[in-house]
Scaffold this motif. Structure first.
Motif, PDB file in Angstrom:
ATOM      1  N   GLN A  14       0.821  -1.208   0.000  1.00  0.00           N
ATOM      2  CA  GLN A  14       0.000   0.000   0.000  1.00  0.00           C
ATOM      3  C   GLN A  14       0.860   1.264   0.000  1.00  0.00           C
ATOM      4  OE1 GLN A  14      -3.247   0.044   2.816  1.00  0.00           O
ATOM      5  NE2 GLN A  14      -3.456  -2.180   2.777  1.00  0.00           N
ATOM      6  N   ASP A  15       0.385   2.284  -0.700  1.00  0.00           N
ATOM      7  CA  ASP A  15       1.045   3.591  -0.685  1.00  0.00           C
ATOM      8  C   ASP A  15       0.031   4.717  -0.573  1.00  0.00           C
ATOM      9  OD1 ASP A  15      -0.153   3.668  -3.162  1.00  0.00           O
ATOM     10  OD2 ASP A  15       1.661   4.148  -4.295  1.00  0.00           O
ATOM     11  N   GLU A  16      -1.159   4.388  -0.020  1.00  0.00           N
ATOM     12  CA  GLU A  16      -2.267   5.325   0.148  1.00  0.00           C
ATOM     13  C   GLU A  16      -2.907   5.722  -1.175  1.00  0.00           C
ATOM     14  OE1 GLU A  16      -3.469   5.915   3.154  1.00  0.00           O
ATOM     15  OE2 GLU A  16      -1.850   4.634   3.880  1.00  0.00           O
ATOM     16  N   ASN A  17      -2.526   5.067  -2.268  1.00  0.00           N
ATOM     17  CA  ASN A  17      -3.131   5.392  -3.555  1.00  0.00           C
ATOM     18  C   ASN A  17      -3.407   4.137  -4.390  1.00  0.00           C
ATOM     19  OD1 ASN A  17      -3.930   7.363  -5.671  1.00  0.00           O
ATOM     20  ND2 ASN A  17      -2.192   6.469  -6.750  1.00  0.00           N
ATOM     21  N   ARG A  18      -2.360   3.339  -4.687  1.00  0.00           N
ATOM     22  CA  ARG A  18      -2.521   2.215  -5.610  1.00  0.00           C
ATOM     23  C   ARG A  18      -3.556   1.201  -5.127  1.00  0.00           C
ATOM     24  NH1 ARG A  18       2.879   0.310  -3.754  1.00  0.00           N
ATOM     25  NH2 ARG A  18       3.819   1.219  -5.624  1.00  0.00           N
ATOM     26  N   GLU A  19      -3.676   1.046  -3.805  1.00  0.00           N
ATOM     27  CA  GLU A  19      -4.596   0.030  -3.293  1.00  0.00           C
ATOM     28  C   GLU A  19      -6.057   0.365  -3.568  1.00  0.00           C
ATOM     29  OE1 GLU A  19      -3.247   2.552   0.286  1.00  0.00           O
ATOM     30  OE2 GLU A  19      -2.402   1.725  -1.559  1.00  0.00           O
ATOM     31  N   LYS A  20      -6.340   1.586  -4.019  1.00  0.00           N
ATOM     32  CA  LYS A  20      -7.721   1.970  -4.319  1.00  0.00           C
ATOM     33  C   LYS A  20      -8.214   1.394  -5.643  1.00  0.00           C
ATOM     34  CE  LYS A  20      -6.892   6.417  -4.038  1.00  0.00           C
ATOM     35  NZ  LYS A  20      -7.125   7.888  -4.016  1.00  0.00           N
ATOM     36  N   TYR A  21      -7.293   0.964  -6.507  1.00  0.00           N
ATOM     37  CA  TYR A  21      -7.687   0.625  -7.875  1.00  0.00           C
ATOM     38  C   TYR A  21      -7.439  -0.857  -8.189  1.00  0.00           C
ATOM     39  CZ  TYR A  21      -7.068   5.652  -7.880  1.00  0.00           C
ATOM     40  OH  TYR A  21      -7.117   6.977  -7.548  1.00  0.00           O
ATOM     41  N   PRO A  22      -8.444  -1.555  -8.716  1.00  0.00           N
ATOM     42  CA  PRO A  22      -8.275  -2.962  -9.101  1.00  0.00           C
ATOM     43  C   PRO A  22      -7.277  -3.107 -10.249  1.00  0.00           C
ATOM     44  CG  PRO A  22     -10.611  -2.391  -8.903  1.00  0.00           C
ATOM     45  CD  PRO A  22      -9.851  -1.106  -8.867  1.00  0.00           C
ATOM     46  N   VAL A  23      -6.660  -4.275 -10.332  1.00  0.00           N
ATOM     47  CA  VAL A  23      -5.733  -4.600 -11.416  1.00  0.00           C
ATOM     48  C   VAL A  23      -6.182  -5.918 -12.028  1.00  0.00           C
ATOM     49  CG1 VAL A  23      -3.348  -5.150 -12.035  1.00  0.00           C
ATOM     50  CG2 VAL A  23      -3.820  -3.448 -10.250  1.00  0.00           C
ATOM     51  N   GLU A  24      -6.409  -5.912 -13.333  1.00  0.00           N
ATOM     52  CA  GLU A  24      -6.847  -7.132 -14.020  1.00  0.00           C
ATOM     53  C   GLU A  24      -5.670  -8.063 -14.276  1.00  0.00           C
ATOM     54  OE1 GLU A  24      -8.847  -6.049 -17.572  1.00  0.00           O
ATOM     55  OE2 GLU A  24     -10.608  -5.212 -16.553  1.00  0.00           O
ATOM     56  N   ALA A  25      -5.980  -9.357 -14.368  1.00  0.00           N
ATOM     57  CA  ALA A  25      -4.954 -10.339 -14.706  1.00  0.00           C
ATOM     58  C   ALA A  25      -4.430 -10.055 -16.115  1.00  0.00           C
ATOM     59  CB  ALA A  25      -5.531 -11.748 -14.625  1.00  0.00           C
ATOM     60  N   ASN A  26      -3.131  -9.927 -16.264  1.00  0.00           N
ATOM     61  CA  ASN A  26      -2.530  -9.594 -17.550  1.00  0.00           C
ATOM     62  C   ASN A  26      -1.170 -10.273 -17.649  1.00  0.00           C
ATOM     63  OD1 ASN A  26      -1.118  -8.289 -19.701  1.00  0.00           O
ATOM     64  ND2 ASN A  26      -2.537  -6.579 -19.582  1.00  0.00           N
ATOM     65  N   ILE A  27      -1.062 -11.272 -18.492  1.00  0.00           N
ATOM     66  CA  ILE A  27       0.161 -12.060 -18.605  1.00  0.00           C
ATOM     67  C   ILE A  27       1.318 -11.242 -19.151  1.00  0.00           C
ATOM     68  CG2 ILE A  27      -0.301 -12.895 -20.932  1.00  0.00           C
ATOM     69  CD1 ILE A  27       1.205 -14.918 -18.008  1.00  0.00           C
ATOM     70  N   GLU A  28       1.023 -10.124 -19.809  1.00  0.00           N
ATOM     71  CA  GLU A  28       2.085  -9.306 -20.379  1.00  0.00           C
ATOM     72  C   GLU A  28       2.678  -8.334 -19.373  1.00  0.00           C
ATOM     73  OE1 GLU A  28       1.280  -7.746 -24.444  1.00  0.00           O
ATOM     74  OE2 GLU A  28      -0.710  -8.550 -24.087  1.00  0.00           O
ATOM     75  N   LYS A  29       1.882  -7.914 -18.387  1.00  0.00           N
ATOM     76  CA  LYS A  29       2.328  -6.838 -17.500  1.00  0.00           C
ATOM     77  C   LYS A  29       2.590  -7.297 -16.068  1.00  0.00           C
ATOM     78  CE  LYS A  29      -0.095  -3.204 -20.057  1.00  0.00           C
ATOM     79  NZ  LYS A  29      -1.117  -2.123 -19.972  1.00  0.00           N
ATOM     80  N   ASN A  30       1.698  -8.109 -15.512  1.00  0.00           N
ATOM     81  CA  ASN A  30       1.789  -8.435 -14.099  1.00  0.00           C
ATOM     82  C   ASN A  30       1.762  -9.947 -13.913  1.00  0.00           C
ATOM     83  OD1 ASN A  30       1.660  -5.664 -13.033  1.00  0.00           O
ATOM     84  ND2 ASN A  30      -0.406  -5.679 -13.881  1.00  0.00           N
ATOM     85  N   VAL A  31       2.924 -10.511 -13.660  1.00  0.00           N
ATOM     86  CA  VAL A  31       3.023 -11.966 -13.533  1.00  0.00           C
ATOM     87  C   VAL A  31       3.894 -12.324 -12.337  1.00  0.00           C
ATOM     88  CG1 VAL A  31       2.729 -12.387 -16.001  1.00  0.00           C
ATOM     89  CG2 VAL A  31       5.038 -12.122 -15.058  1.00  0.00           C
ATOM     90  N   ILE A  32       3.673 -13.534 -11.843  1.00  0.00           N
ATOM     91  CA  ILE A  32       4.573 -14.154 -10.882  1.00  0.00           C
ATOM     92  C   ILE A  32       5.259 -15.301 -11.613  1.00  0.00           C
ATOM     93  CG2 ILE A  32       2.694 -15.603  -9.972  1.00  0.00           C
ATOM     94  CD1 ILE A  32       4.155 -15.625  -7.289  1.00  0.00           C
ATOM     95  N   THR A  33       6.577 -15.419 -11.465  1.00  0.00           N
ATOM     96  CA  THR A  33       7.347 -16.424 -12.196  1.00  0.00           C
ATOM     97  C   THR A  33       7.927 -17.445 -11.223  1.00  0.00           C
ATOM     98  OG1 THR A  33       7.955 -14.779 -13.872  1.00  0.00           O
ATOM     99  CG2 THR A  33       9.247 -16.811 -13.810  1.00  0.00           C
ATOM    100  N   PHE A  34       7.715 -18.704 -11.550  1.00  0.00           N
ATOM    101  CA  PHE A  34       8.309 -19.812 -10.810  1.00  0.00           C
ATOM    102  C   PHE A  34       9.369 -20.443 -11.711  1.00  0.00           C
ATOM    103  CE2 PHE A  34       3.921 -19.285  -9.549  1.00  0.00           C
ATOM    104  CZ  PHE A  34       3.961 -19.329  -8.156  1.00  0.00           C
ATOM    105  N   ALA A  35      10.581 -20.614 -11.217  1.00  0.00           N
ATOM    106  CA  ALA A  35      11.662 -21.163 -12.043  1.00  0.00           C
ATOM    107  C   ALA A  35      12.488 -22.141 -11.223  1.00  0.00           C
ATOM    108  CB  ALA A  35      12.551 -20.043 -12.570  1.00  0.00           C
ATOM    109  N   ASP A  36      13.099 -23.118 -11.912  1.00  0.00           N
ATOM    110  CA  ASP A  36      13.950 -24.065 -11.196  1.00  0.00           C
ATOM    111  C   ASP A  36      15.359 -23.509 -11.074  1.00  0.00           C
ATOM    112  OD1 ASP A  36      15.023 -24.413 -13.726  1.00  0.00           O
ATOM    113  OD2 ASP A  36      15.303 -26.570 -13.458  1.00  0.00           O
ATOM    114  N   GLU A  37      16.173 -24.171 -10.259  1.00  0.00           N
ATOM    115  CA  GLU A  37      17.516 -23.667  -9.968  1.00  0.00           C
ATOM    116  C   GLU A  37      18.440 -23.720 -11.179  1.00  0.00           C
ATOM    117  OE1 GLU A  37      18.513 -26.344  -6.805  1.00  0.00           O
ATOM    118  OE2 GLU A  37      18.033 -24.854  -5.266  1.00  0.00           O
TER     119      GLU A  37
END
Length: 534
Positions: free
Chosen positions: A209-232
């Motif tokens: 939270q930064d008193e601003n960003r938490e006010k707005y929803p974010v849609e699932a978008n594979i191009e912009k916002n992802v979590i990556t799982f990778a092996d060693e």
């Protein structure tokens, strides 16, 4: 989007054969682009920045880029194609603009011991630049994500990011993995997530939270916002889009210039806003407006204006009890950064206008307003006695004020004293000359700074000396008429200009108690004489 396609015929091909087809496709595309329109004005190509994406065998993902002139996009490897409706192509083309193509990974030529990387090559104006790299995991690797109930989460759905708590999930893979990538606005529970072969591990995501960003929803978008799982060893990569639904739709947080919303005084010209702190030890003064912020979902809130009517109860502005038929309180600003502005007040005695007027300004989230308040504002917000409900006063009141003529106070400040912490107690300047001589002779306090009040044994008082933090930091001495120190049940509390001394009058109280207020510079500032009431 105009596309050009060249595909080998038959059910299979060798990598060299397909490379030849890629070369022929690119050559044909160049010819088409060159001959498409002789009248086209030549544009200097501007290539977009390179993107790295993960697309495993059997999956598709979107790839978006912007071109400023005619273009063609080619894949460098047999297993990486562009999918459009029922067709699969190695080369696509189009005109200037922003385009999204669907990248598809197959199992062709998949390695057992390492990941594969295909290049996406963009050609414009006779130049070719790699604007994308597609990574495909080694053959046999598998990773799945589940909710806490054990239901598999589909990649198209994505992983949820929590608001004020972690949205949790479970991960299981047939290889050792770790989270290697996460957007900067997302926090991973525990700071890291590592999993071993075929063992479930639990993780959680929460917005930073930064008193601003938490006010707005974010849609699932594979191009912009992802979590990556990778092996060693760099053999396997899995990306999942993440999404955020926003803060609670019923929540609203107000930030105003002072701790309390009540007690404001506005001058008749509407130019000066003043609030005296509890105990009267400090004053906040603002000019022209009162700034404040609102934090609520999507900045979707409702402001409600109320005022005290001719029946001395609070009513919605414009109600039948209201003195005024016009708007005189205003809220201006954008999104969550706002200000209260009050019009000048010139009471008209012929119309029966009161000499002063009181206003109340509240804010509600859209959902709470629509659900609980709309079309019944007075019934919902006010008590039967015509006062604001306590819960709304604590959570939704921005400002309660009186607009009146403000007269400048003259003379020295005395004390603010609360019996039992609530009941106001009056004080007077001391006239007992013997006491004044003792206090001035022993403590160098001028007569004008010595005050008196009466009390009974067992009474408890909060005493605010109305001194600044620089003048008094909490040091007191309690003496009797003879100048001897007296032990009492008392303590200093509060901070800064709101500091006070709390004292319980002894049961043996039969003669004056004198409280000396000493500054941090060891200069005695004031004295309060407490005399027996009987």
């Amino acid at each position: 989007m105009k596309k050009f396609s060249l595909k080998p015929q038959g059910g299979s091909c060798t990598k060299m054969f397909c490379k030849s087809w890629l070369f022929i496709g690119l050559l044909a595309t160049f010819c088409l682009a060159a001959c498409s329109d002789d009248d086209d004005k030549a544009e200097t190509p501007v290539f977009p920045a390179k993107q790295n994406i993960v697309c495993n065998a059997g999956e598709t993902t979107d790839f978006t880029f912007t071109a400023n002139t005619n273009w063609s996009l080619a894949s460098s490897d047999i297993w990486c194609k562009f999918k459009s409706d029922a067709t699969e192509e190695y080369v696509v083309s189009g005109t200037a603009g922003t385009h999204t193509v669907t990248v598809m990974a197959t199992g062709d030529d998949q390695k057992v011991d390492k990941a594969s990387v295909a290049k996406l090559e963009l050609t414009m104006g006779g130049q070719t630049i790699v604007i994308g790299e597609v990574t495909r995991s080694a053959v046999g690797s598998e990773l799945k994500i589940f909710d806490l109930e054990g239901n598999e989460i589909d990649k198209s759905t994505g992983l949820k990011v929590g608001y004020d708590s972690y949205a949790q999930f479970k991960v299981k893979a047939n290889f050792r993995f770790a989270v290697t990538n996460l957007p900067g606005w997302v926090q991973l529970e525990g700071g890291s997530l590592v999993g071993t072969v075929d063992k479930e591990v639990k993780g959680g995501l929460k917005i930073i939270q930064d008193e601003n960003r938490e006010k707005y929803p974010v849609e699932a978008n594979i191009e912009k916002n992802v979590i990556t799982f990778a092996d060693e060893e760099g053999k396997a990569f899995y990306e999942f889009p993440i999404y955020y639904e926003g803060m609670n739709s019923t929540e609203i947080k107000l930030t105003t210039p002072t701790t309390f919303a009540t007690g404001w005084v506005v001058t008749m010209d509407g130019k000066t806003f003043t609030q005296q702190s509890i105990g009267g030890t400090g004053t906040t003064t603002l000019q022209n407006r009162l700034p404040f912020t609102i934090k609520t979902l999507k900045d979707d809130y409702v402001i409600v204006f109320m005022s005290k009517g001719w029946d001395d109860k609070i009513h919605l502005v414009g109600s039948m009890y209201d003195f005024f038929t016009y708007d005189w309180m205003h809220c201006e600003g954008e999104k969550g950064n706002l200000s209260i502005i009050i019009d000048e007040y010139k009471p008209n005695s012929w119309n029966g206008d009161p000499e002063e007027r009181s206003g109340y300004i509240l804010a509600f989230s859209r959902e709470v307003y629509e659900r609980d308040i709309k079309d019944k504002e007075e019934e919902a917000i006010l008590t039967e006695e015509g006062e604001i409900e306590y819960r709304y006063e604590q959570s939704n009141l921005i400002m309660a004020f009186t607009q009146k003529e403000v007269k400048e106070e003259t003379g020295p400040k005395s004390f603010t004293i609360k019996k039992g912490g609530e009941e106001d107690v009056s004080v007077t300047q001391t006239t007992d000359q013997n006491l004044l001589d003792i206090i001035q002779g022993n403590y160098s306090i001028e007569n004008k700074n010595v005050y008196s009040m009466s009390a009974n044994a067992g009474d408890y008082f909060l005493i605010y000396p109305l001194l600044s933090a620089n003048e008094w930091a909490g040091a007191v001495s309690v003496i009797n008429r003879q100048g001897q120190n007296i032990t009492v049940d008392g303590e200093t509390a509060g901070e800064g200009d709101d500091m006070y001394y709390g004292i319980a009058i002894p049961d043996t109280f039969v003669e004056e108690l004198i409280i000396i207020f000493r500054g941090p510079d060891y200069i005695n500032r004031k004295a309060l004489v407490i005399t027996p009431a009987n």
